[in-house]
Design a protein around this motif. Structure first.
Motif, PDB file in Angstrom:
ATOM      1  N   ALA A   1       3.504   0.679   4.786  1.00 29.43           N
ATOM      2  CA  ALA A   1       3.222   1.348   3.512  1.00 29.43           C
ATOM      3  C   ALA A   1       4.398   2.216   3.081  1.00 29.43           C
ATOM      4  N   ASP A   2       4.537   2.400   1.776  1.00 27.93           N
ATOM      5  CA  ASP A   2       5.535   3.358   1.312  1.00 27.93           C
ATOM      6  C   ASP A   2       4.884   4.721   1.133  1.00 27.93           C
ATOM      7  N   VAL A   3       5.697   5.759   1.275  1.00 25.80           N
ATOM      8  CA  VAL A   3       5.209   7.135   1.277  1.00 25.80           C
ATOM      9  C   VAL A   3       5.788   7.885   0.091  1.00 25.80           C
ATOM     10  N   ILE A   4       4.904   8.627  -0.620  1.00 29.14           N
ATOM     11  CA  ILE A   4       5.330   9.409  -1.779  1.00 29.14           C
ATOM     12  C   ILE A   4       4.396  10.609  -1.912  1.00 29.14           C
TER      13      ILE A   4
ATOM     14  N   VAL B   1      -4.351   7.440  -1.594  1.00 32.68           N
ATOM     15  CA  VAL B   1      -3.997   6.099  -1.120  1.00 32.68           C
ATOM     16  C   VAL B   1      -4.152   5.091  -2.248  1.00 32.68           C
ATOM     17  N   LEU B   2      -3.172   4.224  -2.404  1.00 36.17           N
ATOM     18  CA  LEU B   2      -3.284   3.055  -3.277  1.00 36.17           C
ATOM     19  C   LEU B   2      -3.274   1.815  -2.396  1.00 36.17           C
TER      20      LEU B   2
ATOM     21  N   THR C   1       0.835  -1.193   0.000  1.00 37.38           N
ATOM     22  CA  THR C   1       0.000   0.000   0.000  1.00 37.38           C
ATOM     23  C   THR C   1       0.879   1.255   0.000  1.00 37.38           C
ATOM     24  N   THR C   2       0.387   2.295  -0.692  1.00 37.49           N
ATOM     25  CA  THR C   2       1.089   3.574  -0.777  1.00 37.49           C
ATOM     26  C   THR C   2       0.191   4.684  -0.235  1.00 37.49           C
ATOM     27  N   VAL C   3       0.776   5.592   0.543  1.00 40.41           N
ATOM     28  CA  VAL C   3       0.015   6.734   1.054  1.00 40.41           C
ATOM     29  C   VAL C   3       0.711   8.024   0.663  1.00 40.41           C
TER      30      VAL C   3
END
Length: 438
Positions: free
Chosen positions: A400-403, A412-413, A350-352
């Motif tokens: 989660a990774d942050v970008i 959010v993905l 998941t990406t936030v």
């Protein structure tokens, strides 16, 4: 013939799937007793025939509710009261957790007990009169424990910002050229271990998320600092807590006491797991005895595999349907926020969005990951943080990774670390989401 002591049923009250929860449940079993995971699927209350009843039936409860990550904190604490009303031992009691979470109350109690804390000021109208004068530095922080989120520093000469009913002003404790503090984990009056957190060069914050480094100082811990941490936990009527201490060995100050301190990072730094200590204390409070061999096995490893006592949700509940986009809740140490998320079965994790991660106080940094986007042959490094994501009525703890996703439609993905538990129906979207494709 020696009679085998009866097993005690030890409940762990936790509405999330954290590593700490699983480690405590596994430690209870390793110590020769029956772990019971108390969560929404297993908890019930009834009043019939003039008598109250709470299920599941347990002999003691370990309270692992995360109030700062919940939007129903008071209701969650009410669950703890259900067991306390039936005179079931609870680690930590609801009243103690409430006092500790509200930092002004905790600091006052500590000061009254003779535990040194930094000078602290709060006025509900925002005046903060009497906070001292001169060229001093101050820390402005929220009144609810937030793992460092929302904390800022100011010089009094630079028009120091006021406190209010939501914030307080605290005197800055100078620890020299490189700021540092010590996190000490205390269980039942016993120090499990301690780690020192060092701020990166040019910064005063010791959070790992901003580049701070940690080291094991368990065996080098000064007796005075050790005593200060134990006294702080005792003054707040807690059984289990992480205590943050700053200052010199001769003049230590308690910055914060965390009633539900995590210990994944603590274990990585010290090699000591608080889980068997917590399990042993709960068993003893219930009148049971422990298996010393099981204790030694879990003391030096974090046994966070899925516990055998986890509730069976049934075949119809194993998989649920999630849409192409879903409205989700994202929670970390600084609070909880709602956002629309896009389902991405091609993403491993998941990406936030960076701003969303900051809003909920995500941290500390769990490391970095290398990610290749789209058809690009190059990859980029992204920081990793642990947070909780609620899809429907189900919480998921993810790293989660942050970008920076400010230029994208969805903050959010949802990756496969969440979607593996769902069927994805790409023909449905979150209510009100009419956004075009990214």
């Amino acid at each position: 013939m020696t009679e085998t002591p009866p097993k005690k049923r030890i409940g762990v009250l936790s509405l999330h799937n954290s590593k700490e929860t699983k480690a405590i449940l596994n430690a209870i079993e390793a110590l020769g007793h029956e772990p019971v995971w108390i969560r929404e699927e297993t908890l019930s209350l009834a009043v019939d025939g003039g008598r109250g009843r709470v299920e599941p039936d347990v002999d003691a409860v370990v309270n692992r509710l995360l109030l700062t990550k919940s939007d129903t904190g008071l209701a969650d604490l009410g669950v703890v009261e259900l067991f306390e009303d039936h005179e079931i031992p609870v680690l930590n009691p609801s009243a103690a957790v409430l006092r500790t979470t509200y930092e002004p109350a905790a600091l006052r109690i500590l000061a009254d007990a003779g535990v040194s804390v930094p000078d602290t000021y709060q006025d509900f109208d925002g005046r903060s009169d009497g906070a001292g004068s001169g060229d001093r530095r101050y820390v402005r922080k929220p009144v609810l424990g937030t793992n460092g989120a929302g904390v800022s520093i100011a010089e009094e000469a630079d028009d120091r910002p006021p406190a209010s009913r939501r914030t307080l002003i605290q005197g800055f404790v100078d620890t020299g050229d490189r700021a540092s503090d010590v996190r000490i984990y205390v269980v039942g009056g016993e120090v499990v271990g301690a780690m020192r957190r060092h701020a990166p060069d040019g910064d005063w914050r010791t959070n790992v998320a901003v580049g701070g480094a940690v080291e094991n100082v368990t065996h080098d811990l000064d007796d005075g600092v050790r005593e200060t941490a134990v006294r702080a936990v005792d003054a707040l009527d807690l059984d289990v807590a992480g205590v943050d201490v700053i200052g010199t060995e001769r003049d230590p100050y308690v910055l914060e006491v965390n009633a539900t301190a995590g210990f994944k990072g603590f274990f990585e730094a010290t090699g000591a797991s608080p889980a068997p200590y917590i399990a042993r204390l709960a068993i003893e409070r219930a009148g049971g005895t422990v298996d010393d061999a099981g204790f030694a096995d879990h003391e030096t490893r974090l046994a966070d595999e899925w516990p055998a006592c986890a509730p069976d949700l049934g075949p119809d509940e194993d998989f649920r349907t999630v849409g192409y986009t879903e409205r989700v809740d994202v929670a970390a140490g600084g609070g909880i926020a709602t956002a629309v998320a896009k389902s991405d079965t091609g993403a491993k994790r998941t990406t936030v969005d960076l701003s969303l991660a900051a809003e909920v106080g995500a941290g500390p940094l769990e490391g970095t990951t290398s990610v290749r986007s789209g058809s690009s042959k190059s990859s980029s490094s992204r920081p990793l943080v642990t947070l909780d994501v609620r899809v429907g009525d189900r919480w998921h703890e993810v790293t989660a990774d942050v970008i920076d996703r400010e230029h994208m439609n969805y903050p959010v993905l949802l990756g496969r670390d969440i979607l593996d538990d769902y069927f994805v129906n790409v023909s449905t979207r979150a209510v009100g989401d009419e956004t075009n494709e990214e």
